[in-house]
Design a protein around this motif. Structure first.
Motif, PDB file in Angstrom:
ATOM      1  N   GLU B 141      -5.303  -4.836   7.485  1.00  0.00           N
ATOM      2  CA  GLU B 141      -4.429  -4.533   6.343  1.00  0.00           C
ATOM      3  C   GLU B 141      -3.515  -3.352   6.654  1.00  0.00           C
ATOM      4  O   GLU B 141      -2.359  -3.319   6.250  1.00  0.00           O
ATOM      5  CB  GLU B 141      -5.272  -4.233   5.095  1.00  0.00           C
ATOM      6  N   ILE B 145       0.754  -3.211   7.057  1.00  0.00           N
ATOM      7  CA  ILE B 145       1.710  -2.247   6.477  1.00  0.00           C
ATOM      8  C   ILE B 145       2.651  -1.744   7.564  1.00  0.00           C
ATOM      9  O   ILE B 145       3.862  -1.666   7.377  1.00  0.00           O
ATOM     10  CB  ILE B 145       0.955  -1.082   5.796  1.00  0.00           C
ATOM     11  N   ASN B 148       5.125  -4.467   8.376  1.00  0.00           N
ATOM     12  CA  ASN B 148       6.163  -4.589   7.358  1.00  0.00           C
ATOM     13  C   ASN B 148       7.165  -3.455   7.446  1.00  0.00           C
ATOM     14  O   ASN B 148       8.341  -3.633   7.170  1.00  0.00           O
ATOM     15  CB  ASN B 148       5.536  -4.576   5.956  1.00  0.00           C
ATOM     16  N   LYS B 174       3.302  -0.063  -3.527  1.00  0.00           N
ATOM     17  CA  LYS B 174       2.296  -0.953  -4.114  1.00  0.00           C
ATOM     18  C   LYS B 174       1.327  -1.428  -3.031  1.00  0.00           C
ATOM     19  O   LYS B 174       0.105  -1.402  -3.226  1.00  0.00           O
ATOM     20  CB  LYS B 174       2.976  -2.140  -4.788  1.00  0.00           C
ATOM     21  N   GLN B 175       1.871  -1.807  -1.898  1.00  0.00           N
ATOM     22  CA  GLN B 175       0.994  -2.313  -0.839  1.00  0.00           C
ATOM     23  C   GLN B 175       0.028  -1.213  -0.374  1.00  0.00           C
ATOM     24  O   GLN B 175      -1.154  -1.463  -0.149  1.00  0.00           O
ATOM     25  CB  GLN B 175       1.820  -2.829   0.339  1.00  0.00           C
ATOM     26  N   ASP B 178      -2.535  -0.623  -3.147  1.00  0.00           N
ATOM     27  CA  ASP B 178      -3.492  -1.733  -3.163  1.00  0.00           C
ATOM     28  C   ASP B 178      -4.501  -1.577  -2.038  1.00  0.00           C
ATOM     29  O   ASP B 178      -5.696  -1.821  -2.219  1.00  0.00           O
ATOM     30  CB  ASP B 178      -2.761  -3.081  -3.005  1.00  0.00           C
TER      31      ASP B 178
END
Lengths: 168, 369
Positions: B141, B145, B148, B174-175, B178
């Motif tokens: 995860e 990020i 991205n 937000k990512q 989260d």
């Protein structure tokens, strides 16, 4: 922006203790450094460790200036946990000089000095294990000297040990 | 000549590595053994030596930046941050606040990723298979990020001298939030698996003790130093990139053993989440900084260091007022920390060598450069 003179309590103490052995007390970009004669470096490190709380030897490295009679700058970077301060001790040595080892003062100097030897060919007198560390032991040449080209290598070693003409 | 019997033991020299799975790369350790007991070690390193410092002298300041990511390749963002800060120091400039906050977020995410890789592989070495899958799941995860943000997952080259290359993408906050929400319960999950696990505790407690004075003597920094009870973290001691604005604790241990180092790193991941949350809550508006086209720092030298996941990562750069650094010296935490291996394993058991190499958290790309 040039280096400015460094004054304060610690330089005064060093002046009183080492006098003419330290030729320069300067600050550049907020970082303090002193320039000393090679024979005074280890006593200075010891003094700073015992009296000045500079108990952490961060790094030892060298810089090569081939056009200077004293070809190498040796740089000792120190840190004091108690003062939260850094200090660099520098000295200039010629090719072939054997500065004293810092291992008796800071155990961690062992590998750092070996790396300086490996890359610059500076031997440290009294070092417990003065061998190459990153390059193979039989390797010829000191790669971080300025007269060593970036693509230069020890062709003989490569041929004998890897069985190829060139590693490039 | 004295009569020898089969009970006489002589020293056995055993070669471990460079292709041993638990050395986390190409580290070769020569062990001198008396039965199961380790009498001494010698590390043979340099298998990954690429001459990074020499390359630095032959590239411009901008060109060298991607190379530094290849040293500690599991914490590339930290390497890049240290290098950018060092060149910025020589230029006497500072990145704008928006860039600094972004740098903090990405660097802390990278600390989590680095610690996760450490935890997974360390547990695997000791015989716990499950954590490695859990850790890589969450690490993924973080890497998403990074992907991205800048298109790369590992060797990110996320920052530029003077600021950032890219503006934050839509939905970044937000990512990241989260991820934080998802991640904290996962740390509990790892702890449930390991912290009170009898095998884990028996293999780790009292193993590879390095006390505070020994750490200072060897120059050992990072979680290893903190686990020995020394409350020292460069993010607090000499804050950079605006770390002074964030509220976080420095976890410390008491015994300086492998178990304490495990606890310290687990807590550091939680503290990183704390920092990330504070930083994402108030990313300042404004410019992200502009990289100067030509970088020619005035003649002089500077040493700048940061708290990388593995300890103090320093750059000593000498400038001669040209576009290429005259000398770049990297002070790698792994190289210096590895030197203490001998002290830590001496007198211990051969099975503990694996645990101790794991707990030092070295990356051979950084040891050898």
């Amino acid at each position: 922006m040039a280096a400015t003179p460094w004054d304060g309590e610690l330089p005064q103490q060093l002046k009183a203790r080492f006098g003419g052995k330290i030729s320069d007390y300067s600050t550049y970009l907020g970082q303090n450094f002193v320039v000393a004669t090679p024979d005074a470096v280890i006593p200075i490190l010891e003094f700073l460790k015992l009296e000045g709380d500079f108990d952490y030897l961060v790094d030892i490295t060298a810089v090569d200036y081939p056009n200077r009679p004293e070809r190498f700058d040796l740089v000792y970077i120190l840190y004091s946990f108690a003062r939260n301060e850094r200090l660099r001790v520098k000295c200039m040595i010629a090719d072939g000089d054997k500065p004293a080892t810092a291992v008796p003062v800071h155990t961690g100097a062992n590998w750092l000095e070996r790396e300086v030897f490996d890359m610059f060919g500076v031997q440290f007198a009294g070092h417990p294990d003065m061998r190459r560390i990153l390059l193979p032991e039989e390797w010829q040449g000191f790669p971080l000297r300025k007269d060593h080209s970036i693509i230069q290598q020890d062709d003989r070693w490569v041929k004998e040990n890897l069985g190829i003409e060139s590693g490039q | 000549m004295p009569e020898t019997t089969f009970l006489d033991s002589t020293e056995l020299v055993l070669n471990m590595g460079p292709q041993h799975p638990s050395t986390h790369g190409v580290l070769r350790v020569i062990l001198k053994l008396d039965g199961e007991k380790v009498n001494g070690t010698e590390c043979v390193i340099g298998y990954l030596h690429r001459g990074v410092e020499k390359i630095g002298e032959n590239r411009t300041y901008q060109q060298f930046a991607p190379y530094v990511d290849r040293m500690d390749y599991v914490a590339a963002v930290s390497n890049g941050l240290g290098y950018c800060l060092a060149v910025e120091k020589l230029l006497n400039i500072e990145a704008p606040p928006r860039a600094q906050a972004t740098r903090v977020i990405l660097t802390e995410l990278n600390r989590i990723a680095s610690h996760l890789l450490w935890l997974g592989t360390h547990a695997l070495d000791i015989g716990a298979i499950t954590p490695v899958f859990y850790c890589f799941r969450e690490r993924e995860e973080v890497l998403k990020i990074f992907e991205n943000y800048c298109g790369a997952r590992l060797t990110t080259h996320a920052f530029r001298i003077g600021g950032l290359q890219y503006e934050l993408y839509d939905g970044f906050e937000k990512q990241v939030n989260d991820f934080c929400d998802m991640f904290l319960p996962k740390v509990e999950e790892y702890e449930e698996l390991l912290t009170n696990n009898r095998i884990w505790v028996n293999r780790l407690k009292g193993v590879g003790i390095l006390n505070g004075d020994e750490c200072k003597e060897y120059g050992v920094t990072g979680p290893v130093l903190r686990a020995a009870g020394v409350k020292w973290d460069l993010r607090k001691a000499q804050p950079y990139s605006g770390y002074e604005q964030y509220d976080f604790e420095i976890p410390t241990g008491e015994n300086g053993d492998t178990y304490d180092r495990y606890l310290v790193r687990m807590e550091e991941m939680r503290q990183s989440v704390r920092i990330i949350r504070q930083a994402t809550a108030k990313i300042p508006a404004g410019p992200i900084g502009k990289t100067p086209k030509v970088i020619k720092p005035p003649t002089g030298e500077a040493y700048v260091s940061i708290e990388a996941p593995k300890g103090e990562l320093g750059y000593f750069i000498v400038s001669d007022n040209s576009t290429q650094p005259y000398r770049v010296r990297v002070r790698p935490p792994s190289f210096v920390n590895l030197q203490a291996l001998d002290r830590m394993v001496r007198g211990g058991l051969i099975a503990d060598v694996v645990a101790i190499i794991g707990t030092l958290d070295i990356v051979l790309g950084e040891v050898d450069r």
